[in-house]
Design an enzyme around this catalytic site. Structure first.
Site, PDB file in Angstrom:
ATOM      1  CG  ASP A  85      -2.338  -0.706   1.015  1.00 18.37           C
ATOM      2  OD1 ASP A  85      -2.779  -0.748   0.003  1.00 18.37           O
ATOM      3  OD2 ASP A  85      -2.743  -1.000   2.226  1.00 18.37           O
ATOM      4  NE  ARG A 110      -1.013   1.860   4.046  1.00 16.10           N
ATOM      5  CZ  ARG A 110      -1.514   3.135   3.403  1.00 16.10           C
ATOM      6  NH1 ARG A 110      -2.709   3.383   3.410  1.00 16.10           N
ATOM      7  NH2 ARG A 110      -0.624   3.656   2.706  1.00 16.10           N
ATOM      8  NE  ARG A 156      -8.159   2.705   7.505  1.00 13.54           N
ATOM      9  CZ  ARG A 156      -7.626   2.444   6.673  1.00 13.54           C
ATOM     10  NH1 ARG A 156      -6.442   2.988   6.400  1.00 13.54           N
ATOM     11  NH2 ARG A 156      -8.192   1.561   5.703  1.00 13.54           N
ATOM     12  CG  HIS A 185      -8.408   7.488   4.743  1.00 12.50           C
ATOM     13  ND1 HIS A 185      -7.309   6.711   3.797  1.00 12.50           N
ATOM     14  CD2 HIS A 185      -7.651   7.614   5.966  1.00 12.50           C
ATOM     15  CE1 HIS A 185      -6.329   6.334   4.581  1.00 12.50           C
ATOM     16  NE2 HIS A 185      -6.507   6.756   6.051  1.00 12.50           N
ATOM     17  CB  CYS A 279      -4.851   7.481  -2.260  1.00 12.47           C
ATOM     18  SG  CYS A 279      -6.633   7.329  -1.820  1.00 12.47           S
TER      19      CYS A 279
END
Ligand code: ARG
Length: 293
Positions: A85, A110, A156, A185, A279
């Site tokens: 990612d 992550r 998140r 997000h 992103c």
């Protein structure tokens, strides 16, 4: 047309539509050399569905080229094996006026991206650099909007992360609660087009957050569900050009009607990881509200 001429150019405007002015931006991206969907940490990710990495790379290269053609600078951070990612560079941190706060990721999958991106920041000349002590996925949940920072909470990051960002950048943070797991997000549900214009998908937000947005941005563009699920709101704007997914057809028309120039791109392969244009792009913001760099 040269890149500089393109930056100066403005589309012909309908009566009553503001002239939009592009400013050259500095962006950071991470090539998807190691991109895959190896785990699922958002509803878009299906490890059983195949990912065509060559196609993801091609879409990413086009995005980088399009940003550069429009007069912007793109720096790249090397990706790392085992961090599929890491292509989503917007999550690496927040950089405004030479001050940088690097991320602390919510999921263990992550977590190692944090130090990897931090090392890249540490090699730059910055006025200040710190690692977030609260869970914080950078521009995923924090959108710089000139005189304030808009911040998502609920999936998140938490309100204590918002407080940390407010202290670190000495800018007011406006907290907005996210309620739909597909839009986990802030940058999947809202985009800042310029310092006074945003577009967002209202159902992604709690009633209180919708009230806040309506009060702050009465003229906001309200995206529809198709725009949102195509990640049209996961857009990058230079103040005039809006780089966004080509499938967000109503949003493309709406930004055009407001005097922006939409620049549609195809991010279908990276969407399998739950991300789109924004992103993939961290902006190194200059502070526009003060004389500070
Ligand atoms: N698979 C990544 C995750 O769930 C996607 C991150 C998308 N980035 C963003 N800025 N919204 O963390």
């Amino acid at each position: 047309m040269t890149a500089a001429a393109r930056l100066r150019a403005n589309a012909p405007l309908a009566a009553g539509v503001h002239a939009r002015v592009a400013t050259p931006r500095r962006y950071v991206m991470c090539r998807p050399d190691h991109f895959e969907v190896a785990y699922a940490i958002n509803p878009w990710m299906d490890p059983a569905a195949p990912v065509d990495r060559a196609r993801a790379l091609a879409q990413w290269e086009i995005l980088r080229a399009v940003l550069e053609e429009h007069g912007h600078t793109v720096e790249t951070v090397p990706g790392a094996p085992g961090l599929p990612d890491m292509v989503f560079a917007a999550n690496s941190g927040i950089v405004i006026g030479g001050h940088a706060l690097s991320a602390r990721f919510a999921h263990p999958e992550r977590a190692a991206e944090g130090p990897a991106f931090h090392a890249w920041f540490a090699a730059r000349e910055l006025r200040s650099l710190a690692v977030a002590s609260e869970t914080n996925e950078g521009e995923g949940d924090f959108a710089f909007a000139g005189s304030r920072i808009l911040a998502g909470a609920g999936f998140r990051c938490s309100l204590s992360a918002h407080a940390e960002v407010e202290r670190y950048f000495d800018l007011p943070v406006v907290s907005l609660e996210l309620v739909d797991p597909r839009f986990y997000h802030l940058d999947t549900a809202l985009t800042v087009l310029d310092d006074t214009t945003v577009a967002y998908y209202p159902p992604a937000f709690s009633p209180a957050a919708r009230d806040t947005l309506a009060a702050l941005y009465p003229d906001a563009i309200r995206a529809d569900e198709n725009d949102a699920v195509r990640f049209g709101l996961n857009a990058v704007s230079d103040g005039h050009h809006v780089f966004l997914d080509r499938g967000a057809t109503n949003l493309i028309a709406a930004v055009g009607a407001r005097g922006f120039t939409p620049v549609p791109v195809d991010m279908s392969e990276l969407r399998k990881g739950g991300g789109g244009v924004k992103c993939c792009v961290l902006e190194l913001h200059t502070r526009r509200d003060t004389t500070a760099a």
